[in-house]
Motif scaffolding. Structure first.
Motif, PDB file in Angstrom:
ATOM      1  N   GLN A   1      -0.601  -6.673  -0.668  1.00 40.27           N
ATOM      2  CA  GLN A   1      -0.280  -6.683  -2.097  1.00 40.27           C
ATOM      3  C   GLN A   1      -0.197  -8.109  -2.629  1.00 40.27           C
ATOM      4  O   GLN A   1      -0.718  -8.414  -3.701  1.00 40.27           O
ATOM      5  CB  GLN A   1       1.057  -5.965  -2.327  1.00 40.27           C
ATOM      6  CG  GLN A   1       1.433  -5.846  -3.786  1.00 40.27           C
ATOM      7  CD  GLN A   1       0.405  -5.079  -4.587  1.00 40.27           C
ATOM      8  OE1 GLN A   1       0.021  -3.970  -4.245  1.00 40.27           O
ATOM      9  NE2 GLN A   1      -0.062  -5.665  -5.688  1.00 40.27           N
TER      10      GLN A   1
ATOM     11  N   ARG B   1       1.348  -4.124   4.479  1.00 40.57           N
ATOM     12  CA  ARG B   1       1.222  -3.669   3.088  1.00 40.57           C
ATOM     13  C   ARG B   1       1.673  -4.745   2.120  1.00 40.57           C
ATOM     14  O   ARG B   1       1.047  -4.971   1.073  1.00 40.57           O
ATOM     15  CB  ARG B   1       2.049  -2.386   2.884  1.00 40.57           C
ATOM     16  CG  ARG B   1       1.643  -1.249   3.794  1.00 40.57           C
ATOM     17  CD  ARG B   1       2.108   0.089   3.313  1.00 40.57           C
ATOM     18  NE  ARG B   1       3.510   0.223   3.035  1.00 40.57           N
ATOM     19  CZ  ARG B   1       4.421   0.712   3.888  1.00 40.57           C
ATOM     20  NH1 ARG B   1       4.051   1.055   5.121  1.00 40.57           N
ATOM     21  NH2 ARG B   1       5.680   0.875   3.527  1.00 40.57           N
TER      22      ARG B   1
ATOM     23  N   ARG C   1      -4.120   2.369  -1.619  1.00 38.16           N
ATOM     24  CA  ARG C   1      -2.805   1.747  -1.426  1.00 38.16           C
ATOM     25  C   ARG C   1      -1.809   2.740  -0.836  1.00 38.16           C
ATOM     26  O   ARG C   1      -1.022   2.399   0.052  1.00 38.16           O
ATOM     27  CB  ARG C   1      -2.299   1.193  -2.759  1.00 38.16           C
ATOM     28  CG  ARG C   1      -0.993   0.461  -2.672  1.00 38.16           C
ATOM     29  CD  ARG C   1      -0.816  -0.493  -3.844  1.00 38.16           C
ATOM     30  NE  ARG C   1      -1.016   0.149  -5.117  1.00 38.16           N
ATOM     31  CZ  ARG C   1      -0.068   0.867  -5.751  1.00 38.16           C
ATOM     32  NH1 ARG C   1       1.107   1.027  -5.181  1.00 38.16           N
ATOM     33  NH2 ARG C   1      -0.307   1.403  -6.923  1.00 38.16           N
TER      34      ARG C   1
ATOM     35  N   ASP D   1      -2.615   3.292   2.780  1.00 42.44           N
ATOM     36  CA  ASP D   1      -2.103   2.163   3.558  1.00 42.44           C
ATOM     37  C   ASP D   1      -0.624   2.365   3.877  1.00 42.44           C
ATOM     38  O   ASP D   1      -0.145   1.989   4.955  1.00 42.44           O
ATOM     39  CB  ASP D   1      -2.279   0.849   2.790  1.00 42.44           C
ATOM     40  CG  ASP D   1      -3.725   0.376   2.763  1.00 42.44           C
ATOM     41  OD1 ASP D   1      -4.538   0.914   3.547  1.00 42.44           O
ATOM     42  OD2 ASP D   1      -4.034  -0.533   1.985  1.00 42.44           O
TER      43      ASP D   1
END
Length: 233
Positions: free
Chosen positions: A135, A131, A119, A122
């Protein structure tokens, strides 16, 4: 095991209760039975980064079992929560007696660390839109099916999403509006619904339609130029 049960404290907490802060002694491992907890870290630029978002059945704060250093982050409830606080020393004794349980805990901890690493990587390589789409996609995959699409089971606030995708609240608010305008998500009050997971997954990967792909466009341009050159007298 009886000693571990006797030493464990069951606590019912309201929203926005702080479990620990940077510098606190790491004396407990937490097992969440209900509600939500997030673990946050403040960057040197005063930006809040979400290191983990936990729900029922999750265990967190377990690193103190192996490295009992002071906490470096903040754990806070984002919804009313019910959790068990397990003393580090008592859990260490149980894990020494049951190595298989420790292997399971290590595997879970490593998987979570890898997910956090992905994450944060990213955040360095993808746009805020991608992003944010990624999520929401991860949250939607654990959501519930409705007539409108896949609905997130939790109501997540803009600043919480901003911490998860390493951005600002203002930027996340704008990108949510754009995702809604593009019909990749729908919002009903504070709830988010994903009409089509495949389309949102493409947005998370920043997939482009063929005509917008720079590589395809360049190849097409080169092919056209070559064809014209071959036809020239």
């Amino acid at each position: 095991m009886q000693a571990l049960g006797d030493a464990t404290a069951l606590r019912e907490l309201s929203r926005r209760t702080v479990l620990h802060m940077p510098g606190d002694d790491a004396e407990h491992v937490y097992c969440l039975h209900g509600g939500r907890v997030c673990v946050l870290r403040e960057s040197t630029t005063c930006r809040t980064i979400n290191l983990g978002d936990f729900g029922p059945g999750d265990i967190f704060g377990e690193s103190c079992v192996w490295t009992p250093a002071p906490r470096e982050d903040t754990a806070i409830t984002t919804a009313a929560a019910l959790l068990s606080m397990i003393p580090r020393v008592a859990l260490r004794l149980v894990l020494d007696e049951y190595p298989e349980a420790e292997r399971t805990l290590v595997a879970q901890s490593m998987a979570r660390r890898d997910a956090t690493t992905r994450r944060l990587c990213d955040a360095l390589s993808l746009s805020v839109r991608a992003r944010l789409a990624g999520q929401i996609l991860r949250l939607a995959e654990g959501g519930r099916n409705t007539m409108r699409g896949r609905e997130l089971v939790i109501s997540i606030r803009h600043h919480e999403l901003a911490a998860l995708v390493v951005s600002t609240r203002e930027t996340v608010s704008l990108e949510l509006q754009r995702l809604e305008r593009d019909r990749l998500i729908a919002r009903v009050g504070r709830q988010i619904v994903v009409p089509d997971l495949r389309q949102l997954r493409a947005a998370a990967r920043e997939d482009r339609p063929p005509e917008q792909d720079p590589a395809r466009a360049k190849a097409r341009s080169t092919k056209t130029t070559s064809t014209r050159g071959a036809r020239a007298p």
